[in-house]
Design a protein around this motif. Structure first.
Motif, PDB file in Angstrom:
ATOM      1  N   TYR A  62      16.934  40.009  27.806  1.00 50.15           N
ATOM      2  CA  TYR A  62      18.175  40.310  28.166  1.00 50.15           C
ATOM      3  C   TYR A  62      18.530  40.811  29.571  1.00 50.15           C
ATOM      4  N   ALA A  63      17.579  41.798  29.968  1.00 48.42           N
ATOM      5  CA  ALA A  63      17.612  42.632  31.327  1.00 48.42           C
ATOM      6  C   ALA A  63      17.518  41.529  32.348  1.00 48.42           C
ATOM      7  N   LEU A  88      16.291  31.278  28.145  1.00 46.84           N
ATOM      8  CA  LEU A  88      15.316  30.500  27.517  1.00 46.84           C
ATOM      9  C   LEU A  88      14.164  31.263  27.988  1.00 46.84           C
ATOM     10  N   PRO A  89      13.456  31.934  27.222  1.00 47.37           N
ATOM     11  CA  PRO A  89      12.267  32.706  27.640  1.00 47.37           C
ATOM     12  C   PRO A  89      11.039  31.946  27.660  1.00 47.37           C
ATOM     13  N   LYS A  90      10.240  31.922  28.747  1.00 48.66           N
ATOM     14  CA  LYS A  90       9.146  31.188  28.813  1.00 48.66           C
ATOM     15  C   LYS A  90       7.987  31.584  27.869  1.00 48.66           C
ATOM     16  N   LEU A 117      21.484  48.560  30.747  1.00 45.93           N
ATOM     17  CA  LEU A 117      22.412  49.305  29.719  1.00 45.93           C
ATOM     18  C   LEU A 117      22.839  48.078  28.741  1.00 45.93           C
ATOM     19  N   ALA A 118      23.138  46.980  29.573  1.00 49.52           N
ATOM     20  CA  ALA A 118      23.672  45.688  28.743  1.00 49.52           C
ATOM     21  C   ALA A 118      22.853  45.091  27.946  1.00 49.52           C
ATOM     22  N   ALA A 119      21.613  44.951  28.645  1.00 51.60           N
ATOM     23  CA  ALA A 119      20.564  44.412  27.591  1.00 51.60           C
ATOM     24  C   ALA A 119      20.372  45.194  26.287  1.00 51.60           C
ATOM     25  N   ARG A 169      19.812  40.171  35.219  1.00 49.03           N
ATOM     26  CA  ARG A 169      19.344  40.386  36.623  1.00 49.03           C
ATOM     27  C   ARG A 169      19.497  38.824  37.402  1.00 49.03           C
ATOM     28  N   LEU A 170      18.941  38.071  36.737  1.00 55.50           N
ATOM     29  CA  LEU A 170      19.118  36.532  37.251  1.00 55.50           C
ATOM     30  C   LEU A 170      20.500  36.019  37.455  1.00 55.50           C
ATOM     31  N   GLN A 171      21.417  36.252  36.342  1.00 54.61           N
ATOM     32  CA  GLN A 171      22.698  35.976  36.611  1.00 54.61           C
ATOM     33  C   GLN A 171      23.287  36.511  37.754  1.00 54.61           C
ATOM     34  N   LEU A 172      23.177  38.002  37.825  1.00 52.42           N
ATOM     35  CA  LEU A 172      23.873  38.671  38.981  1.00 52.42           C
ATOM     36  C   LEU A 172      23.192  38.170  40.372  1.00 52.42           C
TER      37      LEU A 172
END
Length: 170
Positions: A17-18, A145-147, A80-82, A22-25
């Motif tokens: 989730y973290a 989608l986690p590798k 925190l969000a994760a 990070r990637l989205q931001l």
């Protein structure tokens, strides 16, 4: 789903989730405010306000302190969000995600969702995850989608090819 498919099986982790956040931001226009240079500059501005007020005998500057705290929270936001998302979704158990020509299907112990490619606008990739983003300009809704869920390293390449065939990479 028919045709070429990639299946991922994984337990969600806080780190997933973290990394998603990070990637989205990084890929959003306002994501600039979460990057180190901005956070440091913002924090230094607040610290300078506090120091100047102290040097002039005015006591602590509440706005300066608020800016310093806010700068710290900006940098900590993904973690925190994760933590909150992991806590909210831990009961789902193992996630089995199938990505194919028709879209993405996720099955857990408590839920099943099917989403067509038209629900997504783009995707992004990091070392650990792919994220699929909503079609709005900022890509505000995301799914990861986690590798590590791939059974074989070749599945990660096949997943990338499926994503390339159906979505724009950002």
């Amino acid at each position: 789903m028919t045709g070429e498919q990639v299946v991922l099986e994984y337990e969600t982790r806080r780190a997933d989730y973290a990394e998603m956040y990070r990637l989205q931001l990084r890929k959003r226009p306002l994501g600039l405010i979460f990057r180190w240079p901005f956070v440091i500059a913002f924090g230094l501005l607040g610290a300078a306000m506090v120091v100047l007020r102290l040097l002039t005998g005015g006591g602590l500057d509440p706005l300066g302190l608020l800016i310093v705290v806010y700068a710290g929270l900006l940098r900590c936001y993904p973690a925190l969000a994760a933590a909150r998302l992991q806590k909210a979704n831990a009961h789902q158990g193992t996630v089995r995600t199938t990505v194919g020509a028709e879209g993405i299907r996720k099955v857990t112990a408590r839920a099943e969702t099917r989403t067509e490619w038209s629900n997504y606008g783009s995707y992004a990739e990091s070392d650990a995850v792919f994220i699929v983003r909503s079609p709005d300009r900022g890509g505000r809704c995301v799914s990861f989608l986690p590798k590590r869920g791939a059974g074989d390293p070749a599945d990660v390449e096949r997943l990338r090819e499926l994503l390339d065939a159906n979505l724009r990479r950002v």
